[in-house]
Scaffold this active site. Structure first.
Site, PDB file in Angstrom:
ATOM      1  N   LYS A  22       2.380  10.665 -25.719  1.00  0.00           N
ATOM      2  CA  LYS A  22       2.833  11.765 -24.845  1.00  0.00           C
ATOM      3  C   LYS A  22       1.964  11.869 -23.600  1.00  0.00           C
ATOM      4  O   LYS A  22       2.465  11.965 -22.483  1.00  0.00           O
ATOM      5  CB  LYS A  22       2.784  13.085 -25.628  1.00  0.00           C
ATOM      6  CG  LYS A  22       2.881  14.318 -24.745  1.00  0.00           C
ATOM      7  CD  LYS A  22       2.711  15.619 -25.507  1.00  0.00           C
ATOM      8  CE  LYS A  22       1.303  16.059 -25.755  1.00  0.00           C
ATOM      9  NZ  LYS A  22       0.654  16.859 -24.711  1.00  0.00           N
ATOM     10  N   ASN A  23       0.643  11.854 -23.798  1.00  0.00           N
ATOM     11  CA  ASN A  23      -0.247  12.121 -22.664  1.00  0.00           C
ATOM     12  C   ASN A  23      -0.396  10.942 -21.716  1.00  0.00           C
ATOM     13  O   ASN A  23      -1.085  11.040 -20.703  1.00  0.00           O
ATOM     14  CB  ASN A  23      -1.617  12.601 -23.158  1.00  0.00           C
ATOM     15  CG  ASN A  23      -1.519  14.015 -23.712  1.00  0.00           C
ATOM     16  OD1 ASN A  23      -0.502  14.698 -23.518  1.00  0.00           O
ATOM     17  ND2 ASN A  23      -2.551  14.458 -24.398  1.00  0.00           N
ATOM     18  N   CYS A 117      -4.007  29.469 -21.388  1.00  0.00           N
ATOM     19  CA  CYS A 117      -3.099  29.117 -22.480  1.00  0.00           C
ATOM     20  C   CYS A 117      -3.817  29.332 -23.799  1.00  0.00           C
ATOM     21  O   CYS A 117      -4.979  29.728 -23.820  1.00  0.00           O
ATOM     22  CB  CYS A 117      -2.555  27.711 -22.323  1.00  0.00           C
ATOM     23  SG  CYS A 117      -3.691  26.452 -22.805  1.00  0.00           S
ATOM     24  N   ARG A 122      -8.290  26.781 -18.907  1.00  0.00           N
ATOM     25  CA  ARG A 122      -7.758  25.555 -18.306  1.00  0.00           C
ATOM     26  C   ARG A 122      -7.417  25.695 -16.817  1.00  0.00           C
ATOM     27  O   ARG A 122      -6.258  25.549 -16.404  1.00  0.00           O
ATOM     28  CB  ARG A 122      -6.558  25.065 -19.108  1.00  0.00           C
ATOM     29  CG  ARG A 122      -6.916  24.871 -20.565  1.00  0.00           C
ATOM     30  CD  ARG A 122      -5.777  24.332 -21.352  1.00  0.00           C
ATOM     31  NE  ARG A 122      -5.521  22.932 -21.098  1.00  0.00           N
ATOM     32  CZ  ARG A 122      -4.477  22.281 -21.581  1.00  0.00           C
ATOM     33  NH1 ARG A 122      -3.610  22.904 -22.330  1.00  0.00           N
ATOM     34  NH2 ARG A 122      -4.308  21.000 -21.315  1.00  0.00           N
ATOM     35  N   ASP A 306      -8.152  16.735 -29.325  1.00  0.00           N
ATOM     36  CA  ASP A 306      -6.776  16.799 -29.838  1.00  0.00           C
ATOM     37  C   ASP A 306      -6.679  16.426 -31.319  1.00  0.00           C
ATOM     38  O   ASP A 306      -5.589  16.496 -31.904  1.00  0.00           O
ATOM     39  CB  ASP A 306      -5.853  15.887 -29.015  1.00  0.00           C
ATOM     40  CG  ASP A 306      -5.634  16.432 -27.608  1.00  0.00           C
ATOM     41  OD1 ASP A 306      -5.931  17.614 -27.373  1.00  0.00           O
ATOM     42  OD2 ASP A 306      -5.176  15.666 -26.741  1.00  0.00           O
ATOM     43  N   ARG A 398       6.677  19.834 -29.066  1.00  0.00           N
ATOM     44  CA  ARG A 398       6.241  19.461 -27.715  1.00  0.00           C
ATOM     45  C   ARG A 398       5.608  18.070 -27.703  1.00  0.00           C
ATOM     46  O   ARG A 398       5.691  17.373 -26.694  1.00  0.00           O
ATOM     47  CB  ARG A 398       5.202  20.455 -27.195  1.00  0.00           C
ATOM     48  CG  ARG A 398       5.758  21.814 -26.934  1.00  0.00           C
ATOM     49  CD  ARG A 398       4.722  22.674 -26.282  1.00  0.00           C
ATOM     50  NE  ARG A 398       4.187  22.000 -25.102  1.00  0.00           N
ATOM     51  CZ  ARG A 398       3.215  22.480 -24.349  1.00  0.00           C
ATOM     52  NH1 ARG A 398       2.665  23.633 -24.646  1.00  0.00           N
ATOM     53  NH2 ARG A 398       2.791  21.817 -23.297  1.00  0.00           N
TER      54      ARG A 398
HETATM   55  N1  EPU Z   1     -11.423  21.946 -16.449  1.00  0.00           N
HETATM   56  C1  EPU Z   1     -11.929  22.776 -15.490  1.00  0.00           C
HETATM   57  N2  EPU Z   1     -11.382  22.725 -14.220  1.00  0.00           N
HETATM   58  C2  EPU Z   1     -10.384  21.855 -13.899  1.00  0.00           C
HETATM   59  C3  EPU Z   1      -9.875  21.007 -14.893  1.00  0.00           C
HETATM   60  C4  EPU Z   1     -10.428  21.072 -16.166  1.00  0.00           C
HETATM   61  O1  EPU Z   1     -12.836  23.576 -15.743  1.00  0.00           O
HETATM   62  O2  EPU Z   1      -9.944  21.859 -12.727  1.00  0.00           O
HETATM   63  C5  EPU Z   1     -11.977  22.011 -17.824  1.00  0.00           C
HETATM   64  C6  EPU Z   1     -10.957  22.514 -18.836  1.00  0.00           C
HETATM   65  O3  EPU Z   1     -10.841  23.916 -18.837  1.00  0.00           O
HETATM   66  C7  EPU Z   1     -11.498  21.954 -20.135  1.00  0.00           C
HETATM   67  C8  EPU Z   1     -12.109  20.617 -19.686  1.00  0.00           C
HETATM   68  O4  EPU Z   1     -12.285  20.712 -18.265  1.00  0.00           O
HETATM   69  O5  EPU Z   1     -12.503  22.790 -20.638  1.00  0.00           O
HETATM   70  C9  EPU Z   1     -11.256  19.395 -19.977  1.00  0.00           C
HETATM   71  O6  EPU Z   1      -9.936  19.629 -19.532  1.00  0.00           O
HETATM   72  P1  EPU Z   1      -8.980  18.474 -18.991  1.00  0.00           P
HETATM   73  O7  EPU Z   1      -8.675  18.745 -17.567  1.00  0.00           O
HETATM   74  O8  EPU Z   1      -9.542  17.146 -19.342  1.00  0.00           O
HETATM   75  O9  EPU Z   1      -7.680  18.739 -19.845  1.00  0.00           O
HETATM   76  P2  EPU Z   1      -6.200  18.469 -19.360  1.00  0.00           P
HETATM   77  O10 EPU Z   1      -6.204  17.331 -18.438  1.00  0.00           O
HETATM   78  O11 EPU Z   1      -5.579  19.749 -18.942  1.00  0.00           O
HETATM   79  C10 EPU Z   1      -5.570  16.706 -21.186  1.00  0.00           C
HETATM   80  C11 EPU Z   1      -4.546  16.585 -22.269  1.00  0.00           C
HETATM   81  C12 EPU Z   1      -4.860  17.567 -23.375  1.00  0.00           C
HETATM   82  C13 EPU Z   1      -6.243  17.241 -23.933  1.00  0.00           C
HETATM   83  C14 EPU Z   1      -7.273  17.271 -22.798  1.00  0.00           C
HETATM   84  C15 EPU Z   1      -8.662  16.860 -23.225  1.00  0.00           C
HETATM   85  C16 EPU Z   1      -2.608  15.871 -21.052  1.00  0.00           C
HETATM   86  C17 EPU Z   1      -1.246  16.177 -20.545  1.00  0.00           C
HETATM   87  N3  EPU Z   1      -3.229  16.842 -21.700  1.00  0.00           N
HETATM   88  O12 EPU Z   1      -5.503  18.047 -20.721  1.00  0.00           O
HETATM   89  O13 EPU Z   1      -3.884  17.370 -24.396  1.00  0.00           O
HETATM   90  O14 EPU Z   1      -6.608  18.167 -24.910  1.00  0.00           O
HETATM   91  O15 EPU Z   1      -6.856  16.403 -21.725  1.00  0.00           O
HETATM   92  O16 EPU Z   1      -8.647  15.590 -23.768  1.00  0.00           O
HETATM   93  O17 EPU Z   1      -3.079  14.758 -20.901  1.00  0.00           O
HETATM   94  C18 EPU Z   1      -2.543  17.982 -26.222  1.00  0.00           C
HETATM   95  O18 EPU Z   1      -1.966  16.885 -26.126  1.00  0.00           O
HETATM   96  O19 EPU Z   1      -2.394  18.737 -27.223  1.00  0.00           O
HETATM   97  C19 EPU Z   1      -3.452  18.418 -25.172  1.00  0.00           C
HETATM   98  C20 EPU Z   1      -3.828  19.688 -25.031  1.00  0.00           C
END
Ligand code: EPU
Length: 419
Positions: A22-23, A117, A122, A306, A398
């Site tokens: 998915k990701n 969320c 996030r 995850d 999802r």
């Molecule tokens: N963060 C910030 N500021 C930002 C972006 C991120 O503070 O601008 C923080 C977040 O709040 C968090 C950390 O950085 O504490 C890591 O977040 P990240 O941005 O890596 O998460 P994401 O890109 O929103 C993706 C996956 C998630 C997975 C995370 C971590 C996708 C679509 N989603 O989310 O997947 O948990 O990376 O590996 O790729 C899931 O599949 O269930 C899922 C939540």
């Protein structure tokens, strides 16, 4: 709202075919916005988030054909709208992945700011900071992030926190920017590498993906491509735990064990036997003694956040004390209190769950709170004696392709009750 009814305590046996990630599929679909040519993606999982991403692309003006299940042919030659609206962003935060491609190709993108969320706040300020450094003008108006730029310029960008979708957004923005972009402290997840492989097939110039420093030299235009999405490492890990928690042996096909070494090593320490028996095939057997082993989530190649909820479910059935620590998201333990309702002995303290096992689990009525939390409740339900009902399984839809059918295929008693 659909529910799952599980009659637990059954042994599993047989084979499960793992779906595409998915990701990885989500950013790859968004990457199709970077070119007017056709992008064909194969092995796209049939899950709700991908349907939402497809709807977003269609809203923007793309044509998305699905000639056969799991194959998407996307053409973004007719994009005329640059907005990812709130009703899509609020159901799927990954809609924010449209930002980088839209602003770099069309000079304009409007994306609703995602709120908090279930698993944490996030924010996306790191995505926005990166685009600003590349010359985009960013404004927030009525909850909508508006990004404008004539042509983005390459820049040196260091992420203060490792961010997966932030790295993806920036990579997609940089491939059509003028000059060279260097990303420091980039995410190294296999999904980043998969996206880079697609972008490279489209003609992008990217070096260093899979390491914390990625260098991208912008090109003027990108071509179409044909690409197969990598297997879902989190679905793979979830089924490894399904076998372990039910003390069963099952075979997993179409997987990529190299993408989940931290999970495999941890489970082996717990006492789960995992063997690679063929190309893309794992045999997992959980019939031995299971020991409680601590884990702390970390960015790749560490233990994935995850998989934290599913691992916690397993620890409730392992002997002795264990501590599960969540280091990526601030609020990702909503499953703990639901597991307690089944009889699990868990004490929360800050970002850690202290588990005392094994605790006999008995079926109960549960509510799913987010995608991976739902998976952990399903796993615990498989191990519990008697009937477990899980409400709000739309969360699991999802990101897992028909999990109840795959589990039934290996002998679990689980059914979807339409609501
Ligand atoms: N963060 C910030 N500021 C930002 C972006 C991120 O503070 O601008 C923080 C977040 O709040 C968090 C950390 O950085 O504490 C890591 O977040 P990240 O941005 O890596 O998460 P994401 O890109 O929103 C993706 C996956 C998630 C997975 C995370 C971590 C996708 C679509 N989603 O989310 O997947 O948990 O990376 O590996 O790729 C899931 O599949 O269930 C899922 C939540």
């Amino acid at each position: 709202m659909d529910k799952f009814r599980i009659n637990g305590g059954k042994r599993l046996s047989g084979r499960v075919a793992i779906s595409g990630a998915k990701n990885s599929a989500l950013p790859c679909l968004a990457a199709a916005l970077l070119t007017p040519k056709n992008v064909t993606l194969r092995n796209v999982p049939y899950v709700r988030d991908l349907i939402t991403m497809r709807r977003l692309l269609e809203d923007l003006g793309c044509t998305v054909l699905v000639p056969e299940l799991r194959t998407h042919e996307i053409n973004a030659g007719t994009v005329e709208n640059f907005e990812a609206p709130y009703d899509l962003v609020k159901t799927m935060r990954a809609s924010v992945l449209a930002l980088g491609p839209l602003v770099t190709r069309f000079g304009e993108a409007h994306v609703s700011l995602p709120g908090g969320c279930a698993i944490g706040q996030r924010p996306i300020e790191l995505h926005l900071m990166a685009l600003e450094k590349m010359g985009a003008k960013i404004e927030l108006q009525n909850g909508i992030v508006k990004a404008n730029a004539s042509r983005l310029r390459g820049a040196d960008i260091e992420f203060e926190t490792v961010t997966v979708t932030g790295t993806e957004n920036l990579m997609m923005a940089a491939v059509l920017a003028q000059g060279t972009t260097r990303i420091y402290n980039a995410a190294c997840e296999p999904e980043i590498v998969d996206l880079a492989n697609l972008l490279t097939k489209m003609g992008a110039r990217i070096e260093g993906t899979g390491t914390p420093t990625v260098t991208i030299t912008g090109v003027d235009a990108l071509d179409g491509a044909d690409h197969r999405i990598i297997p879902d490492r989190i679905e793979t890990g979830t089924f490894l735990i399904a076998a372990a928690i039910t003390r069963s042996g099952i075979e997993l096909n179409n997987c990529e064990p190299g993408h989940l070494l931290a999970v495999i090593e941890k489970l082996q320490k717990v006492g789960v036997k995992i063997e690679q028996t063929g190309d893309g095939t794992l045999f997992v057997s959980g019939d031995g003694k299971l020991r409680g082993v601590d884990v702390a989530t970390a960015v790749y190649p560490g233990f994935p956040t995850d998989m934290q909820a599913q691992y916690l479910a397993l620890m409730t059935q392992a002997e002795g004390d264990s501590v599960v620590t969540e280091s990526i998201f601030e609020n990702r333990f909503l499953h703990a209190s639901e597991l307690q309702r089944l009889g699990a002995r868990i004490r929360m303290s800050g970002h850690s769950a202290h588990i005392h096992g094994p605790a006999p689990l008995a079926g109960a009525q549960l509510i799913a709170s987010d995608l991976r939390a739902s998976a952990s409740l399903v796993l615990a339900g498989l191990a519990a004696e008697g009937e477990t009902w899980i409400d709000r399984v739309y969360h699991i839809d999802r990101g897992y392709e028909r999990i109840e059918e795959k589990l039934r295929g290996v002998g679990a008693e689980i059914e979807r009750v339409k609501g």
